[in-house]
Design a protein around this motif. Structure first.
Motif, PDB file in Angstrom:
ATOM      1  N   GLU A 116      37.849  93.521   7.153  1.00  0.00           N
ATOM      2  CA  GLU A 116      38.623  92.179   6.714  1.00  0.00           C
ATOM      3  C   GLU A 116      37.633  91.076   7.005  1.00  0.00           C
ATOM      4  O   GLU A 116      37.626  90.683   8.232  1.00  0.00           O
ATOM      5  CB  GLU A 116      39.839  91.840   7.341  1.00  0.00           C
ATOM      6  N   ARG A 136      38.756  92.031   1.598  1.00  0.00           N
ATOM      7  CA  ARG A 136      38.492  93.163   2.422  1.00  0.00           C
ATOM      8  C   ARG A 136      37.337  93.833   1.994  1.00  0.00           C
ATOM      9  O   ARG A 136      37.208  93.876   0.568  1.00  0.00           O
ATOM     10  CB  ARG A 136      39.631  93.936   2.111  1.00  0.00           C
ATOM     11  N   ILE A 175      39.205  97.070  10.117  1.00  0.00           N
ATOM     12  CA  ILE A 175      40.634  97.429   9.719  1.00  0.00           C
ATOM     13  C   ILE A 175      41.004  98.813   9.326  1.00  0.00           C
ATOM     14  O   ILE A 175      41.779  98.906   8.557  1.00  0.00           O
ATOM     15  CB  ILE A 175      41.213  96.222   8.878  1.00  0.00           C
ATOM     16  N   ARG A 221      36.612  91.913  10.698  1.00  0.00           N
ATOM     17  CA  ARG A 221      37.457  92.496  11.718  1.00  0.00           C
ATOM     18  C   ARG A 221      37.476  93.991  11.079  1.00  0.00           C
ATOM     19  O   ARG A 221      37.993  94.201  10.074  1.00  0.00           O
ATOM     20  CB  ARG A 221      38.805  92.305  11.894  1.00  0.00           C
ATOM     21  N   ARG A 256      44.120 100.248  10.285  1.00  0.00           N
ATOM     22  CA  ARG A 256      45.172  99.733   9.617  1.00  0.00           C
ATOM     23  C   ARG A 256      45.035 100.209   8.013  1.00  0.00           C
ATOM     24  O   ARG A 256      46.317 100.391   7.565  1.00  0.00           O
ATOM     25  CB  ARG A 256      44.837  97.946   9.544  1.00  0.00           C
ATOM     26  N   LYS A 257      44.106 100.187   7.789  1.00  0.00           N
ATOM     27  CA  LYS A 257      43.948 100.632   6.325  1.00  0.00           C
ATOM     28  C   LYS A 257      44.643 102.079   6.087  1.00  0.00           C
ATOM     29  O   LYS A 257      45.226 102.502   5.206  1.00  0.00           O
ATOM     30  CB  LYS A 257      42.325 100.759   5.811  1.00  0.00           C
TER      31      LYS A 257
END
Length: 490
Positions: free
Chosen positions: A137, A123, A160, A158, A163-164
């Motif tokens: 990522e 990451r 993220i 991608r 998401r993070k």
């Protein structure tokens, strides 16, 4: 495909007609041309599909050579680094687009893949041109030529960030839930409501975060402040009738009330120039109300409200526990008829008072008191009348001693008064009690003869060798001497 093959066959027939090739060679040439046509067509289709995939997939895709230079990227990669077209990256490296340290880390990852032929997944924290942080990522794998030689690497990244952020929010909520559990454990250790409200203030501030808060408890028809955030003067917080104001509405409805601008809620007792905006008013069952506010709009989300309600629920149960425990303690240390302290309580506090007396070198006075002719009162009037006399004497004793003095129903019709820090003087108290009893006799028609008390006094001093038990016996003996004199006088 059929049209293409037909064109190859027609072209070959022209060579046969012109006599430039024999039929066997013609057939072999046609097979070769058709196979090549099919392979080229397949390659073009696959290349077209790959190009379409690269341009339409939201993920960032890039190819690099053995020097970690871009040889091909998709539009998402170009946009990530601020280029208009993917071709603009050709021949460039990460050092052309990222801060040195960030580019160096990316380069090391690329070379690790190229040199070891091992995939790398990690990451990466990135910063765009506006300085905003985003997370990728990244997956990097080696690229090979037809002979199996490494010619570079392929990277797929991608975004993220969401998401993070979700993970960060989840971790934050986990931390807050852990704080909530710790707070509940702390609540369960509290022995008094005062300690509970202090701990509750600290816990809610750590879990919710606010600029102002207060806890209100119901007392009669009022909601009275019991604790508040640091910097808030409790004395300046007005009491609220249980049917009035924001606190009253919360208490009556037993529902949380929240908003984005406290100034616009007509029920709130707040000045127009106050800085508070977001607010919540949470019921603590029948116990009271918890209120919190922030200087910022949108400071409290739905999770904050739910956590506040959970905290309020636990507070309600702990208040009920503490009050029940206090009630049981009171029942254990008080005489149910006179509501004075009982002998058990006296035994508990005697050692404390002795230690205090030793520390400050101040004596303690003891008064042993007995009701004269009490058996006659029970026999002539009734035990109910005797109970009324006991309660009247208890009230008289309690109302005419200092707050620091302890009045105990010692047993039967005997009472004990412990007077700490009296400098050995209890005569004034005795005189006041006899005077008040005379007033009671003039005003009361409960008995047809004057009620009198036998009183014996003794003093214990830290300098004396006698223990308190001996001093109590001395007071008891003097009380019986006083009783005998009263009886003889009668």
């Amino acid at each position: 495909e059929e049209a293409g093959i037909k064109a190859i066959q027609n072209g070959a027939q022209d060579y046969l007609i012109k006599g430039e090739i024999d039929s066997e060679t013609l057939e072999r040439s046609i097979r070769y041309a058709v196979e090549r046509y099919r392979m080229e067509r397949k390659y073009r289709l696959e290349s077209s599909h790959l190009t379409s995939l690269l341009e339409n997939i939201p993920d960032i895709i890039y190819f690099k050579n053995n020097h970690a230079e871009f040889v091909r990227v998709n539009q998402a990669k170009a946009e990530e680094v601020g280029e208009d077209r993917p071709d603009d990256l050709h021949g460039k490296t990460d050092f052309d687009y990222y801060p040195p340290e960030q580019a160096r880390q990316a380069y090391q990852g690329d070379m690790k893949v190229i040199n070891t032929e091992e995939p790398v997944v990690n990451r990466e924290e990135r910063h765009n041109r506006d300085g905003e942080t985003y997370w990728l990522e990244a997956t990097k794998v080696p690229r090979y030529d037809p002979e199996g030689n490494v010619v570079g690497m392929l990277g797929i990244s991608r975004d993220i960030t969401e998401r993070k952020k979700a993970e960060r929010d989840l971790n934050k909520e986990r931390d807050r839930l852990e704080q909530l559990h710790q707070a509940v454990d702390q609540f369960q250790q509290c022995q008094t409501e005062k300690d509970l409200w202090v701990d509750a203030t600290a816990a809610t501030e750590g879990i919710l975060g606010f600029d102002w808060c207060a806890f209100y408890c119901r007392e009669g028809d009022q909601l009275v402040s019991r604790a508040a955030a640091e910097g808030v003067n409790l004395e300046e917080l007005p009491a609220h009738h249980i049917t009035e104001g924001l606190a009253g509405a919360t208490y009556q409805r037993r529902e949380t009330i929240a908003g984005e601008d406290l100034r616009k809620d007509d029920r709130a007792s707040i000045s127009e120039d106050a800085e508070l905006r977001s607010y919540m008013s949470v019921p603590i069952g029948e116990v009271g109300v918890f209120q919190a506010a922030s200087k910022h709009r949108g400071a409290f989300n739905q999770t904050d409200l739910e956590l506040a309600e959970i905290l309020a629920g636990h507070l309600r149960e702990e208040v009920k526990r503490i009050r029940l425990e206090e009630e049981l303690r009171e029942q254990a240390i008080r005489d149910p008829l006179t509501e004075l302290y009982n002998r058990r309580y006296f035994n508990e506090i005697l050692n404390q008072e002795v230690k205090k007396s030793e520390r400050y070198s101040r004596p303690i006075a003891f008064l042993m008191i007995d009701i004269n002719r009490f058996k006659e009162i029970n026999d002539r009037y009734s035990h109910q009348t005797g109970d009324r006399v006991l309660k009247e004497v208890a009230r008289l004793l309690k109302n005419n001693v200092r707050e620091a003095d302890s009045v105990i129903r010692y047993g039967g019709d005997e009472f004990l008064i412990m007077l700490p820090e009296t400098d050995g003087e209890a005569s004034h108290t005795v005189a006041r009690l006899r005077e008040k009893l005379e007033e009671w006799n003039r005003d009361s028609d409960l008995l047809d003869f004057p009620l009198t008390l036998a009183i014996g006094s003794a003093h214990w001093s830290p300098e004396e060798e006698d223990d308190t038990e001996k001093v109590l016996k001395e007071a008891d003996q003097k009380m019986y001497e006083d009783k005998r004199e009263a009886n003889n006088g009668g």
